[in-house]
Design a protein around this motif. Structure first.
Motif, PDB file in Angstrom:
ATOM      1  N   CYS A  68     -12.598   1.578 -22.155  1.00  0.00           N
ATOM      2  CA  CYS A  68     -13.926   1.024 -23.259  1.00  0.00           C
ATOM      3  C   CYS A  68     -13.571   2.965 -24.272  1.00  0.00           C
ATOM      4  CB  CYS A  68     -15.424   1.790 -22.271  1.00  0.00           C
ATOM      5  SG  CYS A  68     -16.403   1.229 -23.616  1.00  0.00           S
ATOM      6  N   VAL A  72     -15.396   3.872 -26.458  1.00  0.00           N
ATOM      7  CA  VAL A  72     -17.241   3.646 -26.769  1.00  0.00           C
ATOM      8  C   VAL A  72     -17.390   4.491 -25.944  1.00  0.00           C
ATOM      9  CG1 VAL A  72     -19.321   3.211 -27.266  1.00  0.00           C
ATOM     10  CG2 VAL A  72     -17.949   1.914 -27.626  1.00  0.00           C
ATOM     11  N   CYS A  73     -17.155   4.212 -24.705  1.00  0.00           N
ATOM     12  CA  CYS A  73     -18.018   5.087 -23.547  1.00  0.00           C
ATOM     13  C   CYS A  73     -16.466   5.684 -22.082  1.00  0.00           C
ATOM     14  CB  CYS A  73     -18.931   5.105 -22.829  1.00  0.00           C
ATOM     15  SG  CYS A  73     -18.679   3.346 -21.543  1.00  0.00           S
ATOM     16  N   CYS A  97     -16.165  -3.829 -21.263  1.00  0.00           N
ATOM     17  CA  CYS A  97     -16.099  -2.755 -20.439  1.00  0.00           C
ATOM     18  C   CYS A  97     -17.877  -2.467 -19.687  1.00  0.00           C
ATOM     19  CB  CYS A  97     -17.489  -1.581 -21.852  1.00  0.00           C
ATOM     20  SG  CYS A  97     -17.636   0.190 -20.016  1.00  0.00           S
ATOM     21  N   CYS A 100     -21.016  -0.251 -20.668  1.00  0.00           N
ATOM     22  CA  CYS A 100     -21.876   0.083 -21.553  1.00  0.00           C
ATOM     23  C   CYS A 100     -21.767  -1.348 -21.764  1.00  0.00           C
ATOM     24  CB  CYS A 100     -21.030   0.505 -22.457  1.00  0.00           C
ATOM     25  SG  CYS A 100     -19.846   0.636 -23.256  1.00  0.00           S
ATOM     26  N   ALA A 137     -19.653  -2.615 -24.286  1.00  0.00           N
ATOM     27  CA  ALA A 137     -18.735  -2.869 -25.081  1.00  0.00           C
ATOM     28  C   ALA A 137     -17.866  -4.205 -25.312  1.00  0.00           C
ATOM     29  CB  ALA A 137     -18.376  -1.535 -25.768  1.00  0.00           C
TER      30      ALA A 137
HETATM   31 ZN   LIG Z   1     -17.977   1.652 -22.677  1.00  0.00          ZN
END
Ligand SMILES: [Zn+2]
Length: 304
Positions: A138, A140-141, A156, A159, A161
């Motif tokens: 991911c 994002v995380c 993800c 999270c 996403a």
């Molecule tokens: Zn994530």
């Protein structure tokens, strides 16, 4: 243009509306007549005896990367077609029992001999599997992501996403001024090859703005009118080439040596001569595989 450019014009129905139907996808994956196109490290499986794709059956899934697919390419008749990534195999031809029958071929080389239909299917498969290989985590995380929607979404695990396949737009433009056109070459290209200038569209830019900026940066030429010509998917790894004819409003060339080895004006007669006999006059243009060839030819052969 009568025919789509190489890598466009897939004969498959992409069946976008069915990708979210998990039970339909599961049924197609299990069907004995579904077709699976194996890719190994982005090279595609081609028959040895003739230039055709070597489709496999559902059994090939045992050798595929569970975290990268399979990816639904589309449907023809009622037969589903998928791309599968067998990159985890060390010696795929031997391990799949294909010796003498098929081999994995680099996609540009394969496209030179495959039919237009097959080349377009390969382009979709290569771009999708490359995207999966690069997006296992991911953005994002940083946690692992899982394949959803028949390969058109990665979600993800942590999270939630959602990450979708990307296509990167590139402008490629034939800059014309009366009876002359501007072509450039990069130092890494084959000797004597000249082509249309090109560059990625940046954030917040229109096609026309990107054409004007790239031509100004690479060759110091001011461009006015920009006209769309045609587009070509270019799955190396994920570009869409947007071909344009651009009209120059200045003449003096200033080459950006960081990007190009040379850029200069060629007359229509010089271009026509090199198209008829590549290398004549000390230059040649890219082969018909590339949109640049068609862009240059269309300008050169147009009524002036
Ligand atoms: Zn994530």
């Amino acid at each position: 243009m009568a025919k789509p450019l190489v890598f466009a014009g897939s004969p498959l129905d992409r069946a976008g509306l069915r990708r979210r139907d998990a039970s339909w996808i599961a049924a197609q994956l299990a069907r004995e007549d579904s077709r699976f196109l194996p890719f190994w490290r982005l090279n595609v499986l081609v028959k040895t005896a003739k230039p055709e794709l070597a489709w496999a059956t559902s059994d090939i899934r045992a050798a595929s990367e569970p975290r990268t697919g399979p990816v639904l390419l589309g449907v023809r008749g009622d037969v589903a077609h998928f791309a599968v990534d067998v990159s985890a195999l060390v010696d795929p031809v031997a391990e799949l029992g294909l010796a003498g029958a098929a081999s994995f071929v680099e996609v540009r080389a394969a496209a030179a001999t495959l039919s237009a239909d097959d080349a377009a299917i390969v382009a979709q498969g290569r771009q999708m599997l490359d995207w999966h290989a690069r997006h296992r985590f991911c953005a994002v995380c940083g946690h692992a992501t899982s394949v959803k929607e028949a390969g058109y979404l990665r979600e993800c695990d942590e999270c939630d996403a959602q990450h979708f396949p990307r296509t990167d737009p590139v402008v490629i433009m034939l800059v014309a001024s009366g009876d002359r056109c501007l072509l450039g070459r990069q130092a890494a290209w084959p000797a004597q090859m000249y082509s249309a200038l090109a560059g990625f569209i940046e954030a917040g830019e229109s096609i026309e703005e990107a054409v004007r900026r790239e031509v100004a940066e690479e060759a110091g030429i001011a461009v006015g009118d920009v006209r769309y010509f045609a587009s070509q998917p270019w799955p190396f790894p994920s570009s869409l080439m947007i071909g344009c004819i651009a009209h120059a409003e200045s003449e003096a060339v200033t080459v950006d040596k960081a990007e190009l080895e040379d850029a200069r004006w060629f007359t229509r007669a010089e271009i026509l001569r090199s198209l008829a006999q590549p290398g004549a006059g000390g230059m040649f243009v890219p082969p018909p595989l590339a949109i640049a060839h068609h862009l240059i030819r269309a300008w050169a052969e147009a009524e002036s």
